[in-house]
Each structure stands twice: as C-alpha cells, then as structure tokens.
Enzyme design. Sequence first.
Site, PDB file in Angstrom:
ATOM      1  N   PRO A  54       0.769  -1.231   0.000  1.00 12.48           N
ATOM      2  CA  PRO A  54       0.000   0.000   0.000  1.00 12.48           C
ATOM      3  C   PRO A  54       0.804   1.287   0.000  1.00 12.48           C
ATOM      4  O   PRO A  54       1.585   1.540   0.904  1.00 12.48           O
ATOM      5  CB  PRO A  54      -0.781  -0.104   1.313  1.00 12.48           C
ATOM      6  CG  PRO A  54      -0.054  -1.105   2.145  1.00 12.48           C
ATOM      7  CD  PRO A  54       1.076  -1.661   1.350  1.00 12.48           C
ATOM      8  N   GLU A  55       0.585   2.101  -0.983  1.00  9.97           N
ATOM      9  CA  GLU A  55       0.995   3.500  -0.940  1.00  9.97           C
ATOM     10  C   GLU A  55      -0.288   4.307  -0.836  1.00  9.97           C
ATOM     11  O   GLU A  55      -1.367   3.744  -0.642  1.00  9.97           O
ATOM     12  CB  GLU A  55       1.803   3.861  -2.191  1.00  9.97           C
ATOM     13  CG  GLU A  55       3.090   3.037  -2.304  1.00  9.97           C
ATOM     14  CD  GLU A  55       3.961   3.442  -3.488  1.00  9.97           C
ATOM     15  OE1 GLU A  55       3.928   4.620  -3.880  1.00  9.97           O
ATOM     16  OE2 GLU A  55       4.667   2.575  -4.021  1.00  9.97           O
TER      17      GLU A  55
END
Length: 279
Positions: A2-3
Amino acid sequence: MPELPEVETVCRGLRSALVGRRFLSVEARRPDLRFPFPDGFAARLTGRRVERVDRRAKYILIGLDDATVLLIHLGMSGRVVVAPRPIHRDAHQHVLFRTDDGQDVAYSDARRFGFMDLVAAADLGSHPRLISLGIEPLSPEFDGSRLAGLLAGRKVPLKAALLDQRLIAGIGNIYACEALFRAGLSPRRLARTVSGQRADRLAIAIRQVLGEAIAAGGSSLRDYVQASGELGYFQHRWAVYDREGEVCPGCNGGPACIDGVRRIAQAGRSTFYCPRRQR
DNA sequence: AACAAGACCTGCATGC
DNA sequence: TGCATGCAGGTCTTGT
C-alpha cells in the site's frame, strides 16, 4: 502493497461498509502486529459505532462514537477484505471485525509490518506517528512552489526526498519512480536543484500519478466486494517501476534507449528510471 | 542536523 | 526436488 492510492481505495471501501455500523465483536488473534495492540483493544472497540473513515498519508483513521479513533497502518503486506459473514479465513488473518449488519472485515498481514492503535480523537494530531507528517500531495495547497520550498537546500537525491514522509506524506517507492518518470527528472538529481518549472512539472506529475491510481482502484471496487488495494495495483501498468531493461513508454526503441529502463539502489531501495528521458 | 544502514517478518522467484 | 539467496509496496531505530 500500500501506498497512498491503495490506502485511499481501502478507506473508501471501509467507509461504505462501516459508517453507521456497530462492531458486534472484534477479535485480535495475536497480541501484536509490528507493535502490541493497545490494552483492551478488542473490548474497547466492541459495541462502538463507526462515524467516519478518513485517510492521512498511508494511515486509515476510523472515527468512533466515543470520540476515539482506530488508527490502522497496512505496512508492506496489510490487506483488508470486507465480505458477508462468515468471511473466508486465511493463514495471516490477524484481526476480525464483525458488524451489526452481517459483514465481516478481516485484516491480514503476512509480514506484520502494519499496526493498529486506539487514540482519543482530540489527541490524533499529536500522535507520534502522525505529528511529523508532511503535506498531503492531493490537497489544494500542494503545488510547484510549495514543492520547491520543501526541496530547497536539501542535498539528498530527489527520489529520497519524495519518499521522506516529513516532506510529502503518502508517496512510496512505486509512485516516486513513476512521478519522476512523468516529470522527466532523474531520481539521482539533488533535491535542491528542483525549483521553478521543474518543480511545477513534478508536482503535477505526482498529483496525476496518484490520482490515476486511485481512479483505477476505485473503479475495480464496484466489481469486487472488497476493500483491497491489490486491485488497484493489479490494474495499473507502470511505465518504469519493475521494468528493468524494457524500453520505456516514451522512447519507442530509439537507439539511445538500447539498455532500456535502468535499475539502481538508492537508500537501500530499488529505483527504476530511464536515463535518456530523465535528467 | 541530516543522512545511510540495519532492523522488523514472511513469501516468492530464481538459480544451482 | 531441495536449498540458499535475494528481493518486496514501509518506517522506526541506531550509527556516522
């Protein structure tokens, strides 16, 4: 996984699943993730109603009806899946939330770099994990001149500056590479050399790359009853990230591009870029 | 003060 | 097939 865009996608999924709902039960199947769960974690959440779901940088903030906030970070491998009860159980499913409308929300995290915390809403801003976060790159205040101000005087490589969450909050390794490619700027250039039109281009590229990734994740959410950032990544085609040796989309096989996308290590992390188009 | 490097933990792809 | 190696979307801590 996840960014910022993936966390935003998960947030949207959780918002539609949880706002207005109560937690019938919460089960933490181990005492910790990256950090120990706070004292009384499951008991303090049980019976609470969710009032709002927000995002700050890569953090998910779930606001509850007793003026506390459930803070979630997905680390590298954290995933959230929402499904009708009973949800499929997997090997690394560490936390299970059951809602009063028959849904299960499962948090899985093989590497356990993620964490959860419970904070009084009034203290959210001073939480040690949030207090030094920089500007939100999708906020209206983020533009070229603001970016130039953040980079001014910094002797680190530009890519390292983009990854510094104290400057800009939410950019990770993939989107740092992609934004630099779009802006035509070398990841090795010193941060302090980026101002004026270069900073304008970079700020625009950052906003575009993040915005398009969110759009990709958001559109896939309608088809899958999950809040999973994996879908956004799955649909996205990167220009340079993880494409070592390939011809970049801008070069079309020109002679100067014979070696294709180059991969280097910066601050212990892989950087992908096109030496011909990024200066 | 700023920066690099190591640490955390598991899974997966690759090569011998 | 089995085993060792290196790498992975993050960030906190330690050392220079």
